[in-house]
Design an enzyme around this catalytic site. Structure first.
Site, PDB file in Angstrom:
ATOM      1  N   THR A 126       0.805  -1.223   0.000  1.00 56.67           N
ATOM      2  CA  THR A 126       0.000   0.000   0.000  1.00 56.67           C
ATOM      3  C   THR A 126       0.836   1.270   0.000  1.00 56.67           C
ATOM      4  O   THR A 126       1.974   1.272   0.490  1.00 56.67           O
ATOM      5  CB  THR A 126      -0.909   0.023   1.257  1.00 56.67           C
ATOM      6  N   TYR A 150      -0.379   0.424  10.899  1.00 54.50           N
ATOM      7  CA  TYR A 150      -0.820  -0.231   9.665  1.00 54.50           C
ATOM      8  C   TYR A 150       0.290  -0.157   8.612  1.00 54.50           C
ATOM      9  O   TYR A 150       0.664  -1.169   8.012  1.00 54.50           O
ATOM     10  CB  TYR A 150      -2.096   0.459   9.144  1.00 54.50           C
TER      11      TYR A 150
HETATM   12  O1  G4F Z   1     -10.251   6.973   3.785  1.00 54.35           O
HETATM   13  P1  G4F Z   1      -9.159   6.853   4.759  1.00 54.35           P
HETATM   14  O2  G4F Z   1      -9.490   6.230   6.068  1.00 54.35           O
HETATM   15  O3  G4F Z   1      -8.004   6.063   3.988  1.00 54.35           O
HETATM   16  P2  G4F Z   1      -6.418   5.934   4.207  1.00 54.35           P
HETATM   17  O4  G4F Z   1      -6.055   6.162   5.619  1.00 54.35           O
HETATM   18  O5  G4F Z   1      -5.753   6.781   3.187  1.00 54.35           O
HETATM   19  O6  G4F Z   1      -6.164   4.395   3.903  1.00 54.35           O
HETATM   20  C1  G4F Z   1      -6.754   3.722   2.781  1.00 54.35           C
HETATM   21  O7  G4F Z   1      -5.896   3.758   1.673  1.00 54.35           O
HETATM   22  C2  G4F Z   1      -4.656   3.061   1.844  1.00 54.35           C
HETATM   23  C3  G4F Z   1      -3.870   3.185   0.537  1.00 54.35           C
HETATM   24  O8  G4F Z   1      -3.086   4.350   0.594  1.00 54.35           O
HETATM   25  C4  G4F Z   1      -4.891   1.609   2.203  1.00 54.35           C
HETATM   26  F1  G4F Z   1      -3.720   0.977   2.402  1.00 54.35           F
HETATM   27  C5  G4F Z   1      -5.739   1.527   3.449  1.00 54.35           C
HETATM   28  O9  G4F Z   1      -6.037   0.168   3.747  1.00 54.35           O
HETATM   29  C6  G4F Z   1      -7.050   2.283   3.204  1.00 54.35           C
HETATM   30  O10 G4F Z   1      -7.747   1.632   2.176  1.00 54.35           O
HETATM   31  O11 G4F Z   1      -8.530   8.283   5.082  1.00 54.35           O
HETATM   32  C7  G4F Z   1      -8.064   9.140   4.081  1.00 54.35           C
HETATM   33  C8  G4F Z   1      -7.696  10.477   4.682  1.00 54.35           C
HETATM   34  C9  G4F Z   1      -6.790  10.429   5.904  1.00 54.35           C
HETATM   35  O12 G4F Z   1      -5.796  11.427   5.789  1.00 54.35           O
HETATM   36  C10 G4F Z   1      -7.690  10.763   7.075  1.00 54.35           C
HETATM   37  O13 G4F Z   1      -7.026  11.412   8.176  1.00 54.35           O
HETATM   38  O14 G4F Z   1      -8.894  11.115   5.149  1.00 54.35           O
HETATM   39  C11 G4F Z   1      -8.655  11.715   6.402  1.00 54.35           C
HETATM   40  N1  G4F Z   1      -9.930  11.865   7.117  1.00 54.35           N
HETATM   41  C12 G4F Z   1     -10.473  13.046   7.502  1.00 54.35           C
HETATM   42  N2  G4F Z   1     -11.633  12.845   8.160  1.00 54.35           N
HETATM   43  C13 G4F Z   1     -10.749  10.880   7.511  1.00 54.35           C
HETATM   44  C14 G4F Z   1     -11.832  11.495   8.163  1.00 54.35           C
HETATM   45  N3  G4F Z   1     -10.681   9.540   7.333  1.00 54.35           N
HETATM   46  C15 G4F Z   1     -11.699   8.789   7.813  1.00 54.35           C
HETATM   47  N4  G4F Z   1     -11.662   7.449   7.626  1.00 54.35           N
HETATM   48  N5  G4F Z   1     -12.774   9.348   8.485  1.00 54.35           N
HETATM   49  C16 G4F Z   1     -12.885  10.703   8.682  1.00 54.35           C
HETATM   50  O15 G4F Z   1     -13.850  11.189   9.293  1.00 54.35           O
END
Ligand code: G4F
Length: 338
Positions: A126, A150
């Site tokens: 990833t 992770y």
């Molecule tokens: O959607 P996310 O949780 O994805 P993240 O952390 O990028 O990870 C995903 O992609 C990776 C590949 O690069 C995979 F390996 C992994 O398994 C997964 O599929 O968060 C994306 C971004 C982060 O910066 C987080 O801090 O969104 C930001 N964010 C802001 N508010 C949030 C939120 N993320 C989540 N989940 N929920 C929020 O409320």
């Protein structure tokens, strides 16, 4: 004779799309899942392949279970997609994350090391492995600097693959996939959370959304395109690792703006940092608030791939643009709300 593929993590977004792809290529598909209280095959049902995949209960942390499964099926290809994949949870569950994402891979590799049959193995690496190492384009030679338990577990697994390939000549490789989304994306990930909750606001079922760091940038592609790259990687004679992404990057805030545009919600942003808010111009109501609750102890601010090697060697490029992905995700949520 039909080729046999074993997919670990079959119930997830990628497992489901990959199963669909392999079935279309006439594979016999075995899907391994972990027996737990919330057994969910709704994704398989959604793609109408529930009865076409042979489901197998597998505990990847148990060597005996892994050995028995692989030796019974004798697959030609294994796609190891089983993981604790939610980065935010890994901060509170570092040990579980390490066991599931790293230690369990040793089980598979040790079985393959002893196997008389040549079995190809795909490992889900990833972009989280790169952390904040670079503000520019990221490729296969970019230095790893993971920013979460992770990411660390995935770097360790990535090196395991390299080691078994070099030391024991195993047919294994890693796909370093950047974020990839779809209507089957888990509800906890930010794109799905935004899409679902904006649709609920549109239908007067919700007042506002609470998010964390909306300035982080991600390279978002479409999951069905990405499983094609996985398959292509395992068809290569000489196994190698590849970066798979779109080459573009957008902030979470830009993702929100595009989703609002598609849903025809007119908005404006006010304030900064934790006080930033998004206002619905139709009724002047706040529809997005920021809360520290969703901030991570450490986050990745910028991810952008340079998937040139995939283009050259695999003849693979990301086909689906972000606005189309948003459209697909919104249409899916809206249709489930009618
Ligand atoms: O959607 P996310 O949780 O994805 P993240 O952390 O990028 O990870 C995903 O992609 C990776 C590949 O690069 C995979 F390996 C992994 O398994 C997964 O599929 O968060 C994306 C971004 C982060 O910066 C987080 O801090 O969104 C930001 N964010 C802001 N508010 C949030 C939120 N993320 C989540 N989940 N929920 C929020 O409320």
């Amino acid at each position: 004779m039909k080729k046999k593929a074993l997919i670990t993590g079959i119930m997830g977004q990628d497992g489901t799309y990959l199963a669909k792809l392999l079935l279309s290529k006439n594979y016999k598909v075995y899907g391994a899942y972990r027996r737990n209280s919330n057994y969910e095959n709704n994704r398989l049902r959604k793609l109408d392949i529930e009865d076409k995949v042979e489901l197998i209960n597998l505990e990847i942390n148990e060597f005996n279970s892994v050995e028995y499964t692989i030796n019974t099926i004798k697959p030609d290809e294994i796609y190891n997609l089983a993981a604790m994949s939610f980065v935010a949870s890994s901060f509170n569950q570092p040990l579980y994350t390490a066991n599931t994402n790293f230690i369990s891979l040793i089980n598979i590799l040790e079985v393959l090391k002893k196997s008389k049959k040549k079995i190809s193995l795909y490992q889900a690496s990833t972009s989280e492995m790169f952390g904040n190492s670079k503000n520019g384009f990221i490729d296969e030679n970019t230095h790893f600097d993971p920013a979460s338990p992770y990411g660390i577990s995935k770097v360790a697994a990535h090196y395991l693959i390299k080691f078994y390939r070099k030391a024991y000549k195993l047919e294994c490789c890693s796909g370093i996939l950047f974020n990839h989304e779809s209507p089957l994306r888990g509800e906890e990930f930010v794109t799905k959370k935004i899409v679902r909750q904006l649709c609920e606001i549109l239908k007067n079922k919700r007042k506002y959304i609470t998010l964390g760091n909306i300035n982080a940038k991600r390279d978002w592609g479409f999951a069905p395109d990405y499983v094609e790259a996985m398959w292509k990687m395992l068809q290569l004679k000489k196994k190698e690792d590849f970066v798979i992404g779109t080459g573009t990057t957008y902030s979470i805030k830009e993702f929100i703006n595009l989703t609002c545009k598609y849903l025809k919600i007119k908005i404006k942003w006010i304030g900064n940092g934790i006080n930033e808010k998004c206002i619905n111009l139709e009724n002047n109501r706040i529809i997005i608030k920021i809360s520290k609750k969703y901030y991570r102890p450490l986050d990745i601010n910028y991810l952008r791939s340079k998937p040139l090697k995939a283009k050259k060697v695999l003849k693979w490029t990301s086909k689906t643009k972000l606005y189309t992905i948003i459209k697909e995700m919104c249409d899916d949520v809206l249709s489930s709300m009618n």
